[in-house]
Design a protein around this motif. Structure first.
Motif, mmCIF file in Angstrom:
data_model
loop_
_atom_site.group_PDB
_atom_site.id
_atom_site.type_symbol
_atom_site.label_atom_id
_atom_site.label_comp_id
_atom_site.label_asym_id
_atom_site.label_seq_id
_atom_site.Cartn_x
_atom_site.Cartn_y
_atom_site.Cartn_z
ATOM 1 N N LEU A 1 38.513 26.964 91.452
ATOM 2 C CA LEU A 1 40.138 26.710 90.817
ATOM 3 C C LEU A 1 40.629 28.046 90.872
ATOM 4 C CD1 LEU A 1 39.883 23.845 88.010
ATOM 5 C CD2 LEU A 1 40.572 23.696 90.411
ATOM 6 N N GLY A 2 40.031 29.065 90.516
ATOM 7 C CA GLY A 2 40.595 30.325 90.518
ATOM 8 C C GLY A 2 40.963 30.716 91.996
ATOM 9 N N GLU A 3 40.147 30.410 92.937
ATOM 10 C CA GLU A 3 40.337 30.814 94.314
ATOM 11 C C GLU A 3 41.690 30.110 94.828
ATOM 12 O OE1 GLU A 3 36.408 31.865 96.939
ATOM 13 O OE2 GLU A 3 36.389 30.087 95.638
ATOM 14 N N ALA A 4 41.782 28.651 94.434
ATOM 15 C CA ALA A 4 42.724 27.823 94.659
ATOM 16 C C ALA A 4 44.199 28.460 94.342
ATOM 17 C CB ALA A 4 42.737 26.678 94.007
ATOM 18 N N ASP B 1 48.026 34.658 87.241
ATOM 19 C CA ASP B 1 47.307 34.709 86.138
ATOM 20 C C ASP B 1 46.292 33.449 85.937
ATOM 21 O OD1 ASP B 1 48.892 36.792 84.842
ATOM 22 O OD2 ASP B 1 50.495 35.545 84.058
ATOM 23 N N LEU B 2 46.532 32.358 86.378
ATOM 24 C CA LEU B 2 45.651 31.429 86.331
ATOM 25 C C LEU B 2 44.435 31.803 87.257
ATOM 26 C CD1 LEU B 2 48.008 28.319 86.874
ATOM 27 C CD2 LEU B 2 46.679 28.918 84.725
ATOM 28 N N ALA B 3 44.674 32.469 88.190
ATOM 29 C CA ALA B 3 43.495 32.829 89.059
ATOM 30 C C ALA B 3 42.768 33.708 88.387
ATOM 31 C CB ALA B 3 43.874 33.390 90.321
ATOM 32 N N ALA B 4 43.284 34.896 87.725
ATOM 33 C CA ALA B 4 42.502 35.937 86.794
ATOM 34 C C ALA B 4 41.908 35.142 85.806
ATOM 35 C CB ALA B 4 43.831 36.945 86.590
ATOM 36 N N GLU B 5 42.323 34.090 84.889
ATOM 37 C CA GLU B 5 41.869 33.777 83.894
ATOM 38 C C GLU B 5 40.344 33.113 84.624
ATOM 39 O OE1 GLU B 5 44.217 30.877 82.110
ATOM 40 O OE2 GLU B 5 45.917 32.296 81.659
ATOM 41 N N ALA B 6 40.376 32.402 85.648
ATOM 42 C CA ALA B 6 39.208 31.919 86.190
ATOM 43 C C ALA B 6 38.077 32.797 87.148
ATOM 44 C CB ALA B 6 39.703 30.753 87.090
ATOM 45 N N LEU B 7 38.441 33.673 87.469
ATOM 46 C CA LEU B 7 37.798 34.615 88.630
ATOM 47 C C LEU B 7 37.116 35.895 87.880
ATOM 48 C CD1 LEU B 7 40.101 34.818 91.534
ATOM 49 C CD2 LEU B 7 37.984 33.493 91.545
ATOM 50 N N PRO B 8 35.787 36.130 88.238
ATOM 51 C CA PRO B 8 35.085 37.206 87.717
ATOM 52 C C PRO B 8 35.636 38.600 88.146
ATOM 53 C CG PRO B 8 33.766 36.275 89.665
ATOM 54 C CD PRO B 8 35.062 35.409 89.228
ATOM 55 N N VAL B 9 35.220 39.697 87.396
ATOM 56 C CA VAL B 9 35.725 41.096 87.662
ATOM 57 C C VAL B 9 34.801 41.045 89.158
ATOM 58 C CG1 VAL B 9 35.526 43.148 87.261
ATOM 59 C CG2 VAL B 9 36.179 41.603 85.381
ATOM 60 N N LYS B 10 33.442 40.956 89.279
ATOM 61 C CA LYS B 10 32.627 41.143 90.452
ATOM 62 C C LYS B 10 32.082 40.100 90.766
ATOM 63 C CE LYS B 10 29.619 44.650 92.130
ATOM 64 N NZ LYS B 10 28.735 46.037 91.940
#
Length: 590
Positions: free
Chosen positions: A152-155, A206-215
């Motif tokens: 979902l973060g990628e989407a 913002d939605l992507a940043a909440e779901a995705l890892p830093v690395k």
């Protein structure tokens, strides 16, 4: 050899997904496949199939270093030509004269039918990916929780990213945030204002940043991250705060008043958020001698996913063309090294952007001495060496008094259209001297293509700070970039110096083209009549002296054109009629 996640799926997964969806190939995955096939339950419940589904989002965001330059009219092949957007700037030009007849050449010359065709293709490509994202989000509840968050973060990242791409090309576009079938729906969409575009893209980021890892772990290196999502937000605000989009006549061209300060301040906050992740840094440059410093800086661009990279197009670690390898080294190779295309020839316009170091004065009779270290890393010039070969980019006077071109200024081989530099220079940046060339069968080059890196963040931040009155911070950010490559820090800074630093640090990267659009300088800089590309002609005389003369390339008015209305590209006419929206000013239906 380790494959990136991208080519791990492209090389093996696409066929598996095609079987699952009863499709015949990857190219038809999101374009021609029936919708009922795409929503098959097996996709949304399988991590592998979902990852394969998302690959089109990655592969369509950019072509990377892949390029195709055709001049053939057979089956419209010339209009399948593509190359990095940096090619459209005034920093480089082509060595094969017949490339003027390619689709890219025609677009650079602003042939209207070609510009309209390319605009239609890009519109279709970007909306195809947006529709793919919308389809996945509609089925998000069917995905197991174990991997739902990352996908979902990628989407959300890619929905925002493709709207960012559309905005750069067309201005405010149709904001479609749900699965939409125009053949079975009466729904129509208006063009969004710039403010609506900003809100939508920032929310997606913002939605992507909440779901995705830093690395990501090593297996998924190269996927979009929290930092990439925050950078998307920053780049969107930075774009909108730029001069071209203030005080416009219509809201889908920009803002009807001046919101530069407001959006540049928003951009600064977003850049701070990327910085706060403590995930990126300028890679260090070693050495004390000119050649060593230049080599160290040059080698940074051969590394994959280093600490400076925020987002890059993944070409993989393998040199196999089936796994993402490209032909950059072949296209850029000088003729003395058997190159026949010479696709990237730096211009004198660009060479003039490299300043002197340590306060040394410029010497017209020794123009390559004491220049910015990045010049030696980025440009092959007369007298330098590359792959143990001397670059002889000059003429000598023979016994009859005739000027005779040396090896760097003559073509290799017998092909009628084989190229050589038209400017007196070849590109060095990005070329890998360790790549085996000529290529072996089914092999190529493996350099990744930078989309966003930390140096660009610092230079964006510097410009935004300067435009909002914080000159001290602007100076600090610019000097971080300069001192990394052993250049002396500036004592004070102007906007012109910040913009020139961008041109040098980001040389041959696509931001050099997009800067012309957002700054409103494209009409001046991308027109051969107002900014002709220039070459250098060097002549070695019998008495040991040399002459250096700059000249304009021929046919510049015909080869390079940009009209004022091209800041906003042509929306496909079918879309204009179907949606009942306004076309961008200046475009007429033929």
């Amino acid at each position: 050899m380790k494959k990136s996640f991208f080519h791990r799926y492209l090389s093996a997964g696409c066929m598996a997904l095609a079987v699952t969806l009863t499709l015949t190939g990857c190219d038809a995955l999101f374009d021609d496949a029936p919708e009922d096939k795409l929503t098959d339950e097996s996709i949304w419940t399988s991590e592998n199939l979902l990852d394969e589904y998302t690959m089109a989002w990655y592969s369509n965001m950019n072509k990377g270093w892949s390029a195709l330059m055709s001049t053939s009219s057979f089956l419209g092949m010339k209009y399948m030509s593509y190359i990095t957007p940096a090619f459209y700037s005034d920093q480089t030009t082509y060595g094969m004269a017949n490339w003027v007849n390619s689709g890219v050449g025609e677009e650079m010359a602003s042939k209207e039918s070609t510009v309209i065709l390319y605009g239609r293709n890009r519109w279709k490509d970007y909306y195809t990916q947006i529709q793919s994202v919308n389809r996945l989000l509609e089925n998000a509840g069917k995905m197991p929780t174990a991997y739902r968050q990352r996908i979902l973060g990628e989407a959300h990242f890619f929905r925002g990213y493709y709207y960012y791409m559309l905005m750069r090309r067309f201005g405010g576009v149709l904001l479609i945030d749900h699965n939409y079938d125009p053949l079975h729906s009466d729904e129509r969409f208006p063009r969004a204002s710039y403010e609506q575009m900003a809100e939508f893209i920032a929310r997606e980021a913002d939605l992507a940043a909440e779901a995705l890892p830093v690395k990501h772990d090593n297996r998924n290196t190269g996927r979009v991250t929290k930092g990439a999502a925050l950078m998307l937000k920053a780049k969107t605000y930075f774009w909108m705060g730029s001069p071209q989009f203030q005080n416009k006549s219509k809201e889908y061209y920009g803002f009807t008043d001046d919101k530069s300060r407001e959006y540049m301040l928003k951009a600064i906050e977003a850049y701070k958020a990327v910085d706060a992740l403590d995930a990126y840094r300028l890679m260090s440059v070693s050495g004390t001698k000119e050649a060593d410093i230049a080599q160290s800086y040059h080698d940074l661009f051969l590394q994959h996913n280093n600490a400076e990279s925020i987002l890059e197009y993944q070409h993989g670690e393998s040199r196999l063309t089936s796994e993402g390898a490209h032909s950059l080294d072949q296209m850029g190779m000088p003729p003395v090294l058997t190159g026949t295309q010479c696709a990237y020839c730096p211009t004198q316009n660009h060479v003039d952007e490299y300043g002197m170091r340590d306060g040394k004065p410029f010497d017209q009779q020794n123009p390559y001495a004491n220049r910015d270290y990045r010049f030696y890393a980025n440009v092959l010039y007369d007298g330098t060496t590359f792959r143990d070969s001397l670059m002889e980019l000059h003429y000598v006077i023979d016994k009859t008094g005739k000027e005779v071109a040396q090896s760097g200024l003559t073509k290799y081989g017998t092909g009628r259209n084989n190229g050589f530099t038209r400017t007196g220079y070849y590109m060095r940046k990005f070329l890998d001297p360790k790549t085996s060339y000529p290529y072996k069968d089914n092999e190529g080059s493996k350099q990744d293509y930078p989309i966003w890196r930390y140096a660009e963040l610092l230079l964006d931040y510097a410009e935004a700070a300067f435009r909002t009155g914080d000159v001290k911070t602007a100076l600090e950010k610019v000097n971080l970039v300069r001192q990394r490559v052993h250049m002396q820090p500036l004592e004070s800074v102007t906007l012109a110096q910040i913009l020139n630093e961008r041109r040098v640090e980001m040389a041959f990267e696509e931001t050099t083209y997009w800067d012309e659009i957002r700054l409103g300088t494209a009409v001046k800089d991308l027109n051969g009549s107002t900014n002709p590309l220039r070459l250098i002609k060097i002549v070695y005389r019998a008495d040991g002296t040399k002459t250096y003369a700059t000249e304009e390339l021929k046919n510049q008015k015909a080869e390079r054109a940009f009209r004022d209305y091209q800041y906003y590209g042509p929306i496909p006419w079918d879309e204009v009629r179907f949606q009942g929206i306004e076309q961008n000013t200046g475009w007429t239906e033929k």
